[in-house]
Write a protein that holds these residues in place. Structure first.
Motif, PDB file in Angstrom:
ATOM      1  N   ALA A 266       0.801  -1.253  -0.066  1.00 36.41           N
ATOM      2  CA  ALA A 266      -0.063   0.208  -0.102  1.00 36.41           C
ATOM      3  C   ALA A 266       0.769   1.135  -0.151  1.00 36.41           C
ATOM      4  O   ALA A 266       0.445   2.368  -0.203  1.00 36.41           O
ATOM      5  N   LEU A 293      -3.648  -5.909  -1.601  1.00 35.15           N
ATOM      6  CA  LEU A 293      -2.672  -4.710  -1.194  1.00 35.15           C
ATOM      7  C   LEU A 293      -2.291  -4.528   0.118  1.00 35.15           C
ATOM      8  O   LEU A 293      -3.305  -4.559   1.128  1.00 35.15           O
ATOM      9  N   ASP A 295      -1.271  -3.290   3.889  1.00 35.04           N
ATOM     10  CA  ASP A 295      -1.027  -2.257   4.532  1.00 35.04           C
ATOM     11  C   ASP A 295       0.281  -1.992   4.911  1.00 35.04           C
ATOM     12  O   ASP A 295       1.016  -3.136   5.550  1.00 35.04           O
TER      13      ASP A 295
END
Length: 320
Positions: A266, A293, A295
């Motif tokens: 991300a 994606l 974090d």
């Protein structure tokens, strides 16, 4: 470092170095810049434990693989043939292919051009963008305004080498930190993907500690490889983007039909620049199984988040 099986197999460029572990269906792992097979050190044992034959390649120009002198020898179609040669050299007919950074591009184009060999494809950090669009050199030259985008900076043979090779270890430490969660420059700081006119990339690299995923011993491995081989082989991949654009013109807009996977960070600028490519996956990757994606993750996803990436990869492979 764990003891892996190493072998050299014939390829159009001469020979390709592979590191392998395990038995079962073949999974070919392809690294990006500036890395090596060692970037997959966390995935090799995990894939083997899950019942796969995992093989990590040194891409042409890196590590123990051959390093042709001709810049044009690093075009995408040749690297795809190296991937095919790696599969054949391992005595297999087909494989799933997984790539990171430039390796994601090699993996994607291997699946596009040789679906008879590559039955599934996973891309880490760089999403699939079909061939076509504007000529790359012209597009990159327009980026940055008063600054120069790093891909344009890499185009002139010898220029980036002159910056990197006097202090390979320091440059690698800087670029790894610059693109890692926790050590990348804060929002608003000068972007390390761009170079001031007359400046160097390393001028914008952080000077603090190494990122948490990278030990001094890991950095020693990477530095030793590039101190021995130089950076030209890796940089020549960037110097073939216009040739690729011409070579692949017949495939403009072509989707990849095989089962596919995308995993990005991300905090990786690539996922921002290429967000339109991710949104286009229903068209460009009709066989997409999942897109993740992660974090608080930067560019080096399989090294920053190895356990999570291993779970994603083995789960995806098990479902094929």
């Amino acid at each position: 470092m764990p003891k892996y099986a190493h072998r050299l197999v014939p390829s159009p460029a001469g020979r390709i170095h592979l590191v392998e572990e395990g038995a079962g269906p073949l999974v070919l792992l392809v690294h990006g810049f500036p890395e090596s097979w060692y970037s997959w050190r966390h995935q090799l044992p995990a894939l083997a434990a899950a019942g796969y034959r995992a093989a990590a390649v040194d891409v042409r120009g890196y590590g123990r693989s051959s390093k042709p002198a001709d810049v044009a020898a690093y075009r995408m179609v040749d690297l795809v043939e190296d991937a095919v040669a790696a599969v054949r050299g391992l005595g297999e007919d087909t494989a799933a292919i997984v790539g990171h950074d430039w390796g994601a591009g090699i993996a994607a184009h291997a699946a596009l051009l040789r679906p008879d060999v590559f039955t599934a494809v996973a891309m880490l950090s760089v999403p699939y963008t079909p061939p076509g669009g504007p000529r790359p050199s012209e597009a990159f030259a327009r980026m940055g305004g008063d600054e120069e985008f790093y891909v344009a900076y890499f185009q002139e043979p010898g220029r980036a080498e002159a910056e990197i090779e006097p202090d390979v270890r320091g440059w690698l430490a800087g670029v790894y930190a610059a693109l890692s969660a926790g050590t990348m420059p804060p929002p608003g700081a000068p972007d390390p993907h761009f170079v001031s006119r007359g400046g160097r990339m390393r001028d914008r690299f952080p000077s603090g500690p190494l990122p948490g995923w990278l030990s001094e011993a890991d950095l020693d491995v990477y530095a030793a490889e590039f101190e021995r081989t130089g950076l030209t082989g890796g940089l020549n991949r960037y110097r073939n983007m216009d040739r690729d654009w011409e070579d692949l013109a017949a495939h403009a807009g072509a989707p990849i039909a095989q089962p596919s996977l995308f995993v990005g960070g991300a905090l990786d600028a690539t996922t921002t620049w290429l967000s339109a490519a991710v949104k286009a996956f229903p068209v460009t990757l009709p066989g997409l199984v999942a897109s993740h994606l992660l974090d608080d993750c930067g560019h080096w996803v399989q090294q920053e988040r190895p356990e999570e990436v291993n779970r994603i990869l083995t789960g995806w492979l098990a479902g094929l």
